[in-house]
Design an enzyme around this catalytic site. Structure first.
Site, short mmCIF file in Angstrom:
data_model
loop_
_atom_site.label_atom_id
_atom_site.label_comp_id
_atom_site.label_asym_id
_atom_site.label_seq_id
_atom_site.Cartn_x
_atom_site.Cartn_y
_atom_site.Cartn_z
N LYS A 115 0.82 -1.22 0.00
CA LYS A 115 0.00 0.00 0.00
C LYS A 115 0.85 1.26 0.00
O LYS A 115 0.46 2.27 -0.57
CB LYS A 115 -0.96 0.01 1.20
CG LYS A 115 -2.11 -0.96 1.04
CD LYS A 115 -3.25 -0.63 1.98
CE LYS A 115 -4.38 -1.63 1.86
NZ LYS A 115 -5.39 -1.48 2.90
N LYS A 217 -4.97 -11.01 -6.85
CA LYS A 217 -6.19 -11.34 -6.10
C LYS A 217 -7.34 -10.42 -6.51
O LYS A 217 -7.10 -9.28 -6.95
CB LYS A 217 -5.93 -11.34 -4.59
CG LYS A 217 -5.71 -10.00 -4.01
CD LYS A 217 -5.72 -10.05 -2.48
CE LYS A 217 -5.70 -8.61 -2.02
NZ LYS A 217 -5.75 -8.39 -0.62
N LYS A 220 -10.97 -4.70 -4.52
CA LYS A 220 -11.83 -3.53 -4.69
C LYS A 220 -11.14 -2.48 -5.54
O LYS A 220 -11.79 -1.64 -6.15
CB LYS A 220 -12.08 -2.88 -3.33
CG LYS A 220 -12.93 -3.67 -2.38
CD LYS A 220 -12.89 -3.06 -0.98
CE LYS A 220 -13.71 -3.85 0.01
NZ LYS A 220 -13.49 -3.44 1.39
P1 AMP Z 1 -11.04 -5.83 2.91
O1 AMP Z 1 -11.92 -5.58 1.77
O2 AMP Z 1 -9.60 -5.72 2.54
O3 AMP Z 1 -11.42 -5.08 4.15
O4 AMP Z 1 -11.23 -7.37 3.23
C1 AMP Z 1 -12.29 -7.89 3.96
C2 AMP Z 1 -12.12 -9.38 4.12
O5 AMP Z 1 -12.19 -10.04 2.84
C3 AMP Z 1 -10.77 -9.78 4.72
O6 AMP Z 1 -10.98 -10.86 5.60
C4 AMP Z 1 -9.98 -10.23 3.52
O7 AMP Z 1 -8.99 -11.18 3.86
C5 AMP Z 1 -11.05 -10.85 2.64
N1 AMP Z 1 -10.67 -10.80 1.21
C6 AMP Z 1 -10.41 -9.69 0.49
N2 AMP Z 1 -10.09 -10.00 -0.78
C7 AMP Z 1 -10.15 -11.36 -0.87
C8 AMP Z 1 -9.93 -12.30 -1.92
N3 AMP Z 1 -9.61 -11.91 -3.16
N4 AMP Z 1 -10.09 -13.63 -1.64
C9 AMP Z 1 -10.43 -14.04 -0.39
N5 AMP Z 1 -10.65 -13.20 0.64
C10 AMP Z 1 -10.52 -11.88 0.42
#
Ligand code: AMP
Ligand code: TRP
Length: 355
Positions: A115, A217, A220
């Site tokens: 980041k 991966k 968003k």
């Molecule tokens: P965040 O959007 O980064 O706040 O992520 C929220 C949750 O979604 C966290 O537990 C992440 O580890 C999970 N997560 C985000 N992107 C992925 C992905 N591509 N595959 C699996 N889990 C994900």
């Protein structure tokens, strides 16, 4: 207390749309865990200012993640759903953890490196300390389990390191005040104040990849909307994105070995497995030998069947802003009472003069 009460905690940032990776990697597990455990699910708005300070619509983003939690089946009465900034004890404990953790630990975090990019000196101090706040989120409730996607594993390990250092550094005070709990650390039984939290990762969908590039991966922040399935996508959009997903020309194998070196194929198989609670092996047994021209429509139908109702529920719940706000307010009050109980002990352990 002779053992820590099992407690699940997890958080999601209110930035951007939730996608299939968030759903399969995290939220679906949140829903499943509520059957057996006491759970606290948090929209981590304090974290969302670490990378971007000014947000035009933080409150609406917070409501939208809350609506996704509720639409997916999280029960805010039996469990707790709230947004982080309401419970100031998170920030208070994060400050203590900033003094427990070492700068070197933070510098090693891959999410920080990603980041912050090349210009690390110019990243916010909050971005560097992000994992310390995340550790405080969990530890302010002395949570024992955290469901997250694979990308958060390093942060969970760091949380254990912080808890362990706190328990060691203050072992005398913890014993003196009688606020510790017996726990097993390796071979030893120790008396600690904070539990060593266990990640709940695993399963076929711990890491969902971009639909356009099997080496990245699903995220968003990917500029291409075709790379992800958003929880708000309608049936046609879901089908179109799966139809256009990158694949290779070969048929699906019948065994896992046959997926080696085929990240896009493996990802679609993982999505199918995640949506049905099957293993990838079982999906291959069913579809082995078939072409993507057969598998993709089956996957699209499945994804629409599972996700379209959630999108519908999200729209319905989001329309009732008063309800969403009341869920967060009520959750915040209940979370705050628990967090305060922990912080009373922490302030005593630290020796802050409070009366
Ligand atoms: P965040 O959007 O980064 O706040 O992520 C929220 C949750 O979604 C966290 O537990 C992440 O580890 C999970 N997560 C985000 N992107 C992925 C992905 N591509 N595959 C699996 N889990 C994900
Ligand atoms: N860092 C997590 C993410 O990006 C979000 C988060 C913040 C979190 N605090 C947490 C996850 C506590 C689990 C527990 O996905």
């Amino acid at each position: 207390m002779t053992a820590f009460q099992p407690l699940v905690f997890s958080g999601v940032q209110p930035t951007g749309n939730l996608h299939l990776g968030n759903y399969l990697g995290a939220i679906r597990k949140f829903v499943a865990l509520q059957e057996k455990s006491d759970c606290i699910y948090c929209v981590v708005d304090l974290h969302s200012i670490t990378a971007q300070l000014v947000h035009g619509d933080l409150a609406d983003q917070t409501r939208s993640i809350t609506a996704a939690f509720l639409a997916s089946g999280i029960d805010p009465k039996k469990h707790i759903v709230f947004n982080q900034s309401r419970v100031m004890q998170h920030a208070e404990l994060a400050w203590v953890f900033n003094c427990v953790a070492r700068i070197g630990w933070m510098n090693r975090m891959t999410q920080f490196k990603d980041k912050a990019g090349k210009d690390r000196e110019n990243a916010s101090l909050g971005l560097l300390a992000y994992p310390s706040l995340m550790a405080a989120d969990m530890m302010v409730y002395r949570a024992t389990h955290v469901p997250v996607g694979d990308d958060q594993k390093q942060h969970v390990e760091l949380t254990r390191d912080i808890a362990q250092k706190f328990n060691n550094d203050f072992s005398g005070r913890i014993a003196e005040l009688g606020v510790g709990v017996e726990m097993q650390v390796g071979e030893e039984t120790v008396n600690g104040f904070f539990p060593l939290i266990e990640p709940v990762i695993g399963g076929p969908a711990a890491r969902i990849m971009s639909l356009r590039d099997g080496s990245k991966k699903m995220s968003k922040s990917d500029p291409s909307d075709l790379s992800r399935i958003n929880l708000t996508d309608d049936a046609d959009t879901i089908s179109k994105k799966i139809r256009k997903a990158k694949t290779d020309p070969d048929a699906l194998p019948s065994e896992m070995d046959g997926l080696a070196g085929r990240p896009e194929a493996e990802n679609l198989v993982g999505i199918y497995a995640g949506l049905t609670d099957m293993t990838k092996e079982a999906v291959l047994q069913q579809f082995g030998g078939q072409q993507f021209s057969t598998f993709k429509p089956a996957l699209a139908d499945l994804a629409v069947e599972k996700l379209a109702p959630i999108a519908g529920e999200m729209r319905r719940i989001s329309a009732d802003r008063t309800y969403v706000d009341s869920v967060l307010r009520d959750g915040g009050e209940r979370a705050g009472a628990r967090a305060e109980a922990t912080m009373k002990s922490v302030r005593e352990i630290m020796g802050f003069l409070q009366h």
